[in-house]
Design an enzyme around this catalytic site. Sequence first.
Site, PDB file in Angstrom:
ATOM      1  CG  ASN A  12      -1.749   1.239   1.345  1.00 18.45           C
ATOM      2  OD1 ASN A  12      -1.845   2.017   0.390  1.00 18.45           O
ATOM      3  ND2 ASN A  12      -2.360   1.454   2.494  1.00 18.45           N
ATOM      4  CD1 TRP A  13       3.377   1.119  -3.097  1.00 16.64           C
ATOM      5  CD2 TRP A  13       3.178   2.392  -4.941  1.00 16.64           C
ATOM      6  NE1 TRP A  13       3.982   0.460  -4.125  1.00 16.64           N
ATOM      7  CE2 TRP A  13       3.877   1.217  -5.285  1.00 16.64           C
ATOM      8  CE3 TRP A  13       2.928   3.332  -5.942  1.00 16.64           C
ATOM      9  CZ2 TRP A  13       4.345   0.956  -6.577  1.00 16.64           C
ATOM     10  CZ3 TRP A  13       3.389   3.089  -7.226  1.00 16.64           C
ATOM     11  CH2 TRP A  13       4.092   1.906  -7.532  1.00 16.64           C
ATOM     12  CE  LYS A  14      -0.085   3.171   4.825  1.00 16.24           C
ATOM     13  NZ  LYS A  14       0.000   3.242   6.275  1.00 16.24           N
ATOM     14  CG  HIS A 104      -5.653   2.129   5.342  1.00 17.01           C
ATOM     15  ND1 HIS A 104      -5.147   3.032   6.246  1.00 17.01           N
ATOM     16  CD2 HIS A 104      -4.673   1.198   5.146  1.00 17.01           C
ATOM     17  CE1 HIS A 104      -3.911   2.669   6.576  1.00 17.01           C
ATOM     18  NE2 HIS A 104      -3.601   1.560   5.924  1.00 17.01           N
ATOM     19  CD  GLU A 106      -2.740   5.600   6.848  1.00 14.48           C
ATOM     20  OE1 GLU A 106      -2.730   5.616   5.611  1.00 14.48           O
ATOM     21  OE2 GLU A 106      -1.841   5.042   7.519  1.00 14.48           O
ATOM     22  CD  GLU A 176      -3.275  -2.256   7.494  1.00 18.46           C
ATOM     23  OE1 GLU A 176      -2.250  -2.565   6.880  1.00 18.46           O
ATOM     24  OE2 GLU A 176      -3.833  -1.148   7.393  1.00 18.46           O
ATOM     25  N   GLY A 182       3.028   2.211  10.711  1.00 18.69           N
ATOM     26  CA  GLY A 182       4.012   3.267  10.486  1.00 18.69           C
ATOM     27  C   GLY A 182       4.777   3.669  11.729  1.00 18.69           C
ATOM     28  CB  SER A 222       5.751  -1.900  11.770  1.00 14.70           C
ATOM     29  OG  SER A 222       5.375  -0.569  12.089  1.00 14.70           O
ATOM     30  N   GLY A 243       2.943  -1.142   4.173  1.00 14.06           N
ATOM     31  CA  GLY A 243       2.984   0.286   3.858  1.00 14.06           C
ATOM     32  C   GLY A 243       4.389   0.724   3.476  1.00 14.06           C
ATOM     33  N   GLY A 244       5.079   1.361   4.412  1.00 19.12           N
ATOM     34  CA  GLY A 244       6.389   1.969   4.159  1.00 19.12           C
ATOM     35  C   GLY A 244       7.373   1.066   3.423  1.00 19.12           C
TER      36      GLY A 244
HETATM   37  O1  LIG Z   1      -1.658  -0.370   4.645  1.00 18.98           O
HETATM   38  C1  LIG Z   1      -0.601  -0.554   5.245  1.00 18.98           C
HETATM   39  C2  LIG Z   1      -0.499  -0.312   6.655  1.00 18.98           C
HETATM   40  O2  LIG Z   1      -1.120   0.856   7.035  1.00 18.98           O
HETATM   41  C3  LIG Z   1       0.851  -0.556   7.267  1.00 18.98           C
HETATM   42  O3  LIG Z   1       1.724   0.506   7.067  1.00 18.98           O
HETATM   43  P1  LIG Z   1       3.242   0.332   7.541  1.00 18.98           P
HETATM   44  O4  LIG Z   1       3.727  -0.957   6.951  1.00 18.98           O
HETATM   45  O5  LIG Z   1       3.960   1.527   7.022  1.00 18.98           O
HETATM   46  O6  LIG Z   1       3.211   0.239   9.045  1.00 18.98           O
END
Ligand SMILES: O=C[C@H](O)COP(=O)(O)O
Length: 264
Positions: A12-14, A104, A106, A176, A182, A222, A243-244
Amino acid sequence: MAAARTPLMAGNWKMNLDHHQATHLVQKLAWTLKDAKHDYAAVEVAVMVPFTDLRSVQTLVDADKLELGYGAQDVSAHTDGAYTGEISPVMLAKLGCRYVVVGHSERRQYHGEDDALVAAKARSAFGQGIVPIVCVGEGLDIRKEGRQVEYTLAQVEGSLAGLTAEQAAQVVVAYEPVWAIGTGEVATPEDAQEVCEAIRGKLREMFTPEIADAVRVLYGGSVKSGNIAAIMAKPDVDGALVGGASLDAEEFAKIVRYQSHNVG
Ligand SMILES: O=C[C@H](O)COP(=O)(O)O
């Protein structure tokens, strides 16, 4: 009953990477996985990208016949009309999206999305043949009170409301815990298993044992190449929403190739 669920690693690139950067990252990811002779039938790979990147990713995936799946990070509950700023599932289907992330944390936190809206978006995606990755998970306050299972299962019930049996069998659920997103604060494999197992139990109750057995439940929060193997060793975890770490092609490829690392 032995479950034959193909693991899914979804990045998930956000709100990161413009369409030029998207092309570059997808190319690098595809080359890295090709060099490693990755078997996409053994571990499915997908990237969930900003809307503005979709056409570029589609063009590349089609031109190079990549086995990589891709999708969007949100979708409208409506198919068309006066909904300024929203993106229709019809448009996403036209762009070749295999998946779309819905609910999500967010979106729930910054856009006030509740379970009813998330369920409407999941149904909207399925209406156009796109599989929703439905996100659920508790915040730190709930975790501190030890109510993570109860809270998350209520979200599952609300967010999958109204799905047909056929849709339920295909849906992907991503657990999640918000406190692990994050933050570098990864849930232990046991934490992930506890809730993912409970989610499968809830699916059994809402639908059928066969459906519960077919649904892929991902863990997110994470995830890195160093912790994925231990998480994947848990029986009810079928992949990760990353994510990151998905913004780095080599690191994400290592996550996809978790079977080649030792379980730590
Ligand atoms: O969609 C992915 C998640 O929000 C996890 O993000 P993260 O891997 O940066 O903690």
